[in-house]
Structure formats: C-alpha cells, structure tokens
Design an enzyme around this catalytic site. Structure first.
Site, PDB file in Angstrom:
ATOM      1  N   ASP A 256       0.858  -1.187   0.000  1.00  0.00           N
ATOM      2  CA  ASP A 256       0.000   0.000   0.000  1.00  0.00           C
ATOM      3  C   ASP A 256       0.895   1.239   0.000  1.00  0.00           C
ATOM      4  O   ASP A 256       2.100   1.148   0.220  1.00  0.00           O
ATOM      5  CB  ASP A 256      -0.891  -0.058   1.256  1.00  0.00           C
ATOM      6  CG  ASP A 256      -1.929   1.037   1.275  1.00  0.00           C
ATOM      7  OD1 ASP A 256      -2.304   1.534   0.198  1.00  0.00           O
ATOM      8  OD2 ASP A 256      -2.386   1.392   2.383  1.00  0.00           O
TER       9      ASP A 256
ATOM     10  N   GLU B 236       2.550   4.837  -4.093  1.00  0.00           N
ATOM     11  CA  GLU B 236       2.538   5.797  -5.226  1.00  0.00           C
ATOM     12  C   GLU B 236       3.881   6.514  -5.350  1.00  0.00           C
ATOM     13  O   GLU B 236       4.232   6.842  -6.495  1.00  0.00           O
ATOM     14  CB  GLU B 236       1.402   6.821  -5.036  1.00  0.00           C
ATOM     15  CG  GLU B 236       0.010   6.220  -5.123  1.00  0.00           C
ATOM     16  CD  GLU B 236      -0.357   5.330  -3.925  1.00  0.00           C
ATOM     17  OE1 GLU B 236       0.157   5.601  -2.815  1.00  0.00           O
ATOM     18  OE2 GLU B 236      -1.113   4.377  -4.107  1.00  0.00           O
TER      19      GLU B 236
ATOM     20  N   ASP C  91      -9.176   3.647  -1.869  1.00  0.00           N
ATOM     21  CA  ASP C  91     -10.104   4.077  -0.811  1.00  0.00           C
ATOM     22  C   ASP C  91     -11.429   4.604  -1.344  1.00  0.00           C
ATOM     23  O   ASP C  91     -11.690   5.810  -1.337  1.00  0.00           O
ATOM     24  CB  ASP C  91      -9.412   5.126   0.059  1.00  0.00           C
ATOM     25  CG  ASP C  91      -8.204   4.550   0.765  1.00  0.00           C
ATOM     26  OD1 ASP C  91      -8.072   3.311   0.816  1.00  0.00           O
ATOM     27  OD2 ASP C  91      -7.371   5.334   1.258  1.00  0.00           O
TER      28      ASP C  91
HETATM   29  C1  GLC Z   1      -4.716   3.353   2.914  1.00  0.00           C
HETATM   30  C2  GLC Z   1      -5.196   2.127   2.148  1.00  0.00           C
HETATM   31  C3  GLC Z   1      -6.199   1.378   2.977  1.00  0.00           C
HETATM   32  C4  GLC Z   1      -5.566   1.003   4.307  1.00  0.00           C
HETATM   33  C5  GLC Z   1      -5.053   2.249   5.023  1.00  0.00           C
HETATM   34  C6  GLC Z   1      -4.287   1.913   6.288  1.00  0.00           C
HETATM   35  O1  GLC Z   1      -5.750   4.246   3.067  1.00  0.00           O
HETATM   36  O2  GLC Z   1      -5.716   2.462   0.897  1.00  0.00           O
HETATM   37  O3  GLC Z   1      -6.647   0.228   2.307  1.00  0.00           O
HETATM   38  O4  GLC Z   1      -6.495   0.354   5.094  1.00  0.00           O
HETATM   39  O5  GLC Z   1      -4.203   2.969   4.165  1.00  0.00           O
HETATM   40  O6  GLC Z   1      -3.207   1.110   6.030  1.00  0.00           O
END
Ligand code: GLC
Length: 778
Positions: free
Chosen positions: A407, A410, A484
């Site tokens: 995650d 980017e 998200d």
């Molecule tokens: C970001 C991700 C989400 C995750 C959060 C905490 O917002 O897109 O899926 O739960 O970070 O790690």
C-alpha cells in the site's frame, strides 16, 4: 474555502488561458535504417520506427537526440524479425507487414497506420508529433465520429472515455473518488479505440505525468507527457481481444495466482490484536462462511515499522498463522514502502548503511511523513535495492506467510503534493534520474521487488501480491484493488466500469473494497456489493478505521444468509473462474469483461456500465441501487438462460428483470457451458465433484472453451502437472455432442470425472466423444 461556494464560478473569475504553442516535428529530411529500426531526421526532431511484431509498431520521437530505444519499465520483449516491404517516393514512405501498413508522409512528417484492407486506423493531419520548450511532448491523432475509447487503467467514471481528459500521476486519493477525479493510484497510459466493430490500441510508454485528451476537440485527440520521449506503440487488433493480446504480449501477463487468493478476503483497518483475528476466523468457521484470507492492516506492526510485529498486540504471530492455516485461512500483512526514521530500527539502519534510500542530488536522504512519522523510501529503481527489499520478506515467509499487501506505494506522503519531491533522485540501474520521471513506476518496481522476493523465499509456492499503485505491466507482479472508495451506491456502480477498464488495460486480477472502505456501509448496500464481489476477479471486503464494521454477519441473520450464499457461490464457480484466470495468464484476457469485448459489432454494448461478463458466455446484471428490485438488462445476440430461475430470454433485446435482495441476475448463453464445483468447508476447499452445466440449445450451435486445473499453489504446472481440456459442445435439436478435442498435462485431480448436466428441460441425448454418456472420465 471560497472554492466550495458558487463564488468559484463568479463570471469575473474566469481565467484567460494563453494559447499553448507547440513546435511541430516538421518535414522529414532523411531516412536511415539501422538493423531493423528506421530512423528519420525531421527538421525539428528525430523519429524511430520499429516493427515489434507484424501487428505492433513502435514510434519514438525525441526532439533533441537520436531516440533511445532501450529504457522501458513496462515492455518485456524485444522486436521480432518482421518482414517489411518498403515503397519510397518523394512524398511518402510506405512500410508494410502482413498485418499493417505504415504511411510516413514527408512534408510535413505525418504517420498513418492502416490495416491490410487499407482502412486508416491511426492518422495525423494538421497536427502530428510536437513538443514545447519546457520539455512537454505531444501526439495529435485524428478522431473519428464513431471512435470509442477504453482502458486507461484505473479511472473513475464511465467505460467509454470519449469526451474526457485523463491524467496519469499515481496519487493517493482518500477522497473523493468522483467521476472527475482521474489521477488515481495506478497509471496505465494505454487505451483501445473501438470504431465500427474494429479495435486498435495505443500504449504511450512514458513514465512522466501524462495526459490523454479526448475532450478538447471533436476532430483529434492527443496524448502528451511533461517530459521524456514521445514513445508509443500501435497495436492493430482488429478484434478487441487481439488488441489486448498484443498489448499484454508487450507488457506481460499475470502469473497463475495461488487458488486461495481467488477466494474471499476479509480485511479491516485494522483487526488490531491476535485475539481479534482469532475470533474473526472462528466466526467464519462457526458460521460456515467461506474465507481464504484475513488481511492485517498497519496495526500489526510495532509503531508502523515494516518487517516487525507489535509483540503486545500479536505476541505469537507464527502460531497464529499456523493455527489459521489449519482452519483453511491465510494471513496477508500490509507492507508500505516508508521505513521509519529511527536509528534503533534495524531495517532503517541497514537501509542507511547500505545506501538503499532515495536521496536528493546533494546526498541527503529524502524523508516524508507517513504512518510511522518521518520515513525514508527505498529506491526500488535499483536492482540491488529491490533484491535487499525482496530478501527481507523472509521475515514473513519464515512464519508461514504467502501473500503481501503493498500500500501507499505511489508513494503516498502526507504533504501538499501527496508524494515525494519530484527533484529527488533515483539511481535507476545506472541511469540516474528524478522522481519527476519515475514517480509513476515506483509502485510497479516495489511490486517487482516484493513479488520476486516472495517467490524466492517461498521456494516453489506461488506468492500472492496485492498492490495499490502501479504502471503498465503491473499485472506481472500483483493484483490491484481500487483504493479508498466509500460506502456509497455510486461507488458500487462506478466500480464496474473501473474494474472492466482495468481488465481492458491488461490487469485481470482486480476489485474494489467490497462494502466500501470509508463511510458507514449499510445492510442492503453490503449485500448487493457482496453479490457483485462474488464475481469480481479480486474479492475483498475492507473497511476503514472509525467506520462501521462490515463483516458478513454485522447486519443480522437475514443479510448474513444472503451474503453467505454468494460467498459460497464464489467457491462453486471456482473451477470456471480458475480456468478464466488461466486464460488471463496465457492470453492477457480479463476474467471480468465489458460486453463490447465479446460483441464488438453490437453498438448497444459500447457503453454498458451496469452489466459485465465473466468469460465469454456469462452476463451479470446486478442491482446497483437501493430499494430496487427490477432492472433493465440488455442481452446481446443469442439465447440466454437465467442461472437461478432457468428462464429463457431472447438476445438483442432489453428485458425487465426482477431481483429481490437475495437475487443476482446471471445469464448464461445457450449452447455454452460452465464448470461448477461445490462448497464443503473452510478446512477443505478442494473441488471433489466437478460438474459441467450445459445450457442446452436446440439450434445448430458450437461452443469451445478450455478447462484448466492444477494443484493451485505450486509451480509444478510449469513441468506439465496440470489438467487442460479443450472442450467443444455441438448443440442440435436432438443431441448435444461434447468432445474433448485435446487433453494435456499429468495432473490428477481428486475428482476423477466431470459430470454433465443439461440445464433447461430438453430431452436431447448427450454424447461424449461419440458415445452416449453423461460423464467425461479423466
Ligand atoms: C490506505 C489504504 C487502505 C488502508 C489504510 C491503512 O488508506 O488504501 O486500504 O487500510 O491505508 O493502512
């Protein structure tokens, strides 16, 4: 903020925009052939042309120097030796392969791509290739009245992108995901144009911030980048499936995923303790709701330090993982790129000592604020660093973990620009350059490091990777979820074209957060979303901290029962889905597809956003609105049978279909078949009885498909341990003939035969390989 009121559109506020002046590439003055590449000297720049295959050409324009042809992060093949016929005159140079014709007009330099029938696919007239002094490069192409545009990776909004201007710059967008929010987490600068039933593709292989403009003019569209070369590939199709095969030939196809990763995933930001995770798992077992994966979000770590566990919250992760595995459940932890700046933290120490982090040109490490606070970012553009990071995953594999969730890659940073300073340097395997150039590939290269590291560490087991950010080619390493979203009906609706366009962009293994990530979900929305999720390639329920818990049992028995039915259905359909994933791994074709992919001659399919296909013979028409129990469904050519009612419907018509909350309308084309397994229990998910449901047609019809199976978790299939059946079904008024056209592989599944069931009350006799029978013995 004034921008939030109507003052934002006050007439006096209109900005005068200066006309942008591009410098055209100009006349072609010289042609030179080096090896198989053609190099053109134009008055204002240089162009190279290569045939990658007889159906794919590459055009590279560099305004300053001879085009560089060897720097792609996405393309994994070299040009083939293609026989090219040349005709050169004063005005035009014609290059011809068996599948395409290229006309290079010389005054000024303008490129046209034609198919062998002489139809113009891609062309330039008034405007062609150009650039600006600030480094921006642009290509203008003629747009025809009936051009429809698809692909572009992960985009909000509708399927067909005509009339839109799209931006590619990997961006962490917690909110909002609106139709006009188009720079999201993934950048896949590729699209397919569908015109009168024929399709072609363009892949603009440029890692800078790029734009695709199908909005400004009705006569031409353009694609442009803030820097770099104008480097693009044209794939001539002509069938949409051929375009995608050609594109994924260039950028690669997904590896066969472990079967468990195709099951149901349960996630939450976060299940915060070992006890909570155990209770969650036990709930699934007790309720007999299938689950294959539980995700651990950031709270499992010690202060959000990657490659650690918080020993208070998770005192014995190894035991937890082993116990869950006994229950038939795997654990996938999140791993973000940001490494906490903490001189007592070994990963940070090592990263600094070994010089693995991204730095400014002056030598200072770049620090950005993410979950752990100030953090350094590994420079994944360097092979050595990828290896370091990949090897670190032994931390996870040594305790039984087989999948990783990447995650924030980017990379996301909590600042104004949402990312790393663009002047930060990347080593880039010996060709140092700035983050401005490599921002869009940071996630792809983190995915590569993770996938390859996991693969090495797992010693023969298939790794699973889920990633948020990526670039063209991301399918080689990971599946992608769409970030998200929110618990809005609009986001359920939008997820369909989003996943379909990702599929049309080579990324077959995708899905949204089922139920919606942020905002509070509700019983009906979660139920309808779970019905859709059961058929999206990636199926994970995930929700955010501070919002309502949304496990399938959170809204009472009535809803739980419906969700359970659909999650179980996912497993009943697993043999069919796995065969489609096999197809994705071989040909790059998506599991979940828009109708236009199968019916490109039917213009009514060109912008269907609220229906999708699974493979080439099943149409899903979910309910996507609250309190709605009837909807219009368009069925294309053929006759169709609704899966649960058995009712027949005529094709090339719109039908009004009734669907109570427990119903998901599914239509199977008559004359075709689907492979069905069964749901037994979480501890035992192997298919034991395999059934081929044949949707009998009484018309003369034939249907072919490939059934594929293997052990689902190792690489033994690379040595022939798989079962592959090329099947053919011939329907006619009095009999259904099923033929195994080819059987390959040595894998022995636990089912020893395929039972054949005719769906629809017909009394045709069934023949298997010429003899009357209702089973295929394996
Ligand atoms: C970001 C991700 C989400 C995750 C959060 C905490 O917002 O897109 O899926 O739960 O970070 O790690």
């Amino acid at each position: 903020m004034l921008g939030d009121t109507s003052f934002a559109i006050h007439p006096g506020k209109e900005k005068k925009v200066d006309a942008v002046v591009y410098r055209d590439i100009g006349n072609l003055v010289d042609v030179e052939k080096t090896g198989a590449a053609y190099f053109f000297q134009c008055v204002n720049g240089k162009v190279a042309i290569q045939f990658y295959t007889d159906a794919i050409i590459r055009v590279t324009m560099n305004q300053k120097q001879k085009p560089a042809l060897n720097h792609s992060k996405a393309v994994i093949v070299e040009p083939q030796l293609v026989e090219v016929e040349e005709h050169d005159t004063e005005e035009v140079l014609i290059l011809k392969s068996t599948k395409l014709e290229l006309h290079i007009e010389k005054q000024p330099c303008r490129i046209k791509v034609l198919d062998p029938q002489g139809r113009v696919l891609v062309s330039e007239d008034k405007h062609g290739m150009a650039y600006r002094e600030n480094g921006e490069v642009i290509a203008f192409k003629q747009m025809k009245e009936n051009d429809h545009f698809y692909g572009f990776g992960e985009k909000s909004g509708h399927l067909n992108k005509r009339g839109e201007r799209l931006e590619m710059w990997n961006t962490d967008v917690y909110a909002p995901h609106n139709p006009e929010t188009n720079a999201l987490y993934e950048s896949i600068p590729y699209f397919m144009t569908l015109r009168d039933g024929n399709a072609h593709g363009i892949f603009f292989d440029n890692t800078f911030r790029t734009f695709f403009d199908m909005k400004t003019s009705e006569e031409y569209y353009s694609f442009s980048a803030e820097g770099g070369q104008l480097d693009y590939y044209v794939m001539v199709g002509p069938h949409p499936k051929m375009v995608l095969e050609q594109y994924t030939y260039l950028t690669g196809r997904m590896p066969l995923p472990p079967k468990w990763s195709l099951g149901y995933h349960q996630s939450r930001y976060s299940y915060e303790t070992e006890a909570e995770v155990r209770e969650l798992a036990q709930n699934f077992i007790d309720k007999n709701i299938p689950v294959d994966v539980i995700h651990l979000d950031i709270h499992y770590m010690n202060g959000y330090r990657v490659f650690t566990f918080d020993k208070e919250r998770f005192p014995n992760p190894e035991k937890l993982i082993a116990d869950l595995k006994e229950m038939g459940i795997r654990v996938v932890p999140i791993v973000d790129p940001g490494v906490k700046k903490d001189s007592e933290y070994p990963i940070y120490q090592e990263g600094v000592r070994e010089d693995n982090f991204c730095k400014y040109i002056e030598g200072d490490i770049y620090y950005g604020e993410v979950w752990p606070g100030a953090s350094a970012f590994p420079d994944f553009t360097e092979e050595r660093v990828r290896k370091w990071w990949g090897d670190k995953h032994a931390f996870y594999t040594s305790i039984g973990i087989e999948g990783i969730w990447n995650d924030m890659n980017e990379p996301a940073v909590f600042n104004e620009t949402k990312t790393m300073d663009v002047e930060v340097m990347h080593r880039n395997d010996g060709n140092p350059t700035t983050h401005r150039e490599l921002h869009n590939v940071y996630g792809l290269l983190m995915g590569k490091a993770t996938y390859e590291g996991m693969k090495d560490n797992l010693q023969g087991k298939r790794p699973f990777l889920l990633t948020r950010a990526g670039y063209a080619g991301v399918q080689r390493y990971g599946s992608v979820w769409t970030g998200d979203n929110r618990s809005f009906w609009e986001h359920l609706q939008m997820s369909l074209p989003m996943v379909m366009n990702l599929g049309l962009s080579g990324v077959a293994f995708t899905g949204p957060d089922v139920g919606g990530f942020a905002h509070d979900t509700n019983a009906e929305l979660l139920t309808r979303w779970t019905q859709v999720g059961a058929f999206t390639p990636f199926f994970r329920n995930h929700s955010a901290i501070g919002f309502r818990y949304q496990e399938p049992w959170q809204f009472g028995e009535k809803y739980e029962a419906i969700m359970k039915k659909y999650i179980q259905m996912r497993y009943v359909w697993m043999p069919q889905l796995y065969s489609l994933f096999y197809q994705a791994s071989k040909q790059g074709l998506p599991v979940m597809r828009p109708l236009l992919m199968e019916y490109p001659d039917d213009v009514k399919t060109y912008n269907i956003n609220d229906q999708f296909m699974i493979g080439d013979n099943v149409i899903m028409a979910p309910i996507l609105n609250p309190a709605v129990t009837d909807r219009a469904v368009y069925l294309p050519e053929g006759d169709w049978v609704e899966f649960s009612t058995g009712a027949s419907y005529e094709g090339e018509k719109v039908h009004l279909i009734h669907a109570e909350l427990e119903d998901l309308p599914i239509f199977v084309r008559k004359g075709s078949a689907i492979m069905q397994g069964e749901w037994s229990s979480n501890q035992d998910k192997q298919t034991k009885t395999l059934t081929m449901n044949v949707y009998a047609s009484s018309n003369e019809e034939s249907y072919s498909f490939t059934f594929y199976d293997d052990d689902g978790e190792s690489f033994a299939y690379e040595n022939g341990e798989f079962l592959k059946l090329d099947l053919e079904i011939q329907s006619s008024a009095d009999k259904i003939e099923i033929n195994v056209v080819e059987k390959e592989g040595s894998y022995q599944p636990s089912y020893r035969e395929i039972k054949i069931e005719l769906v629809g009350a017909t009394n045709q006799s069934v023949f298997v390989n010429g003899a009357e029978s209702k089973r295929i013995t394996l």
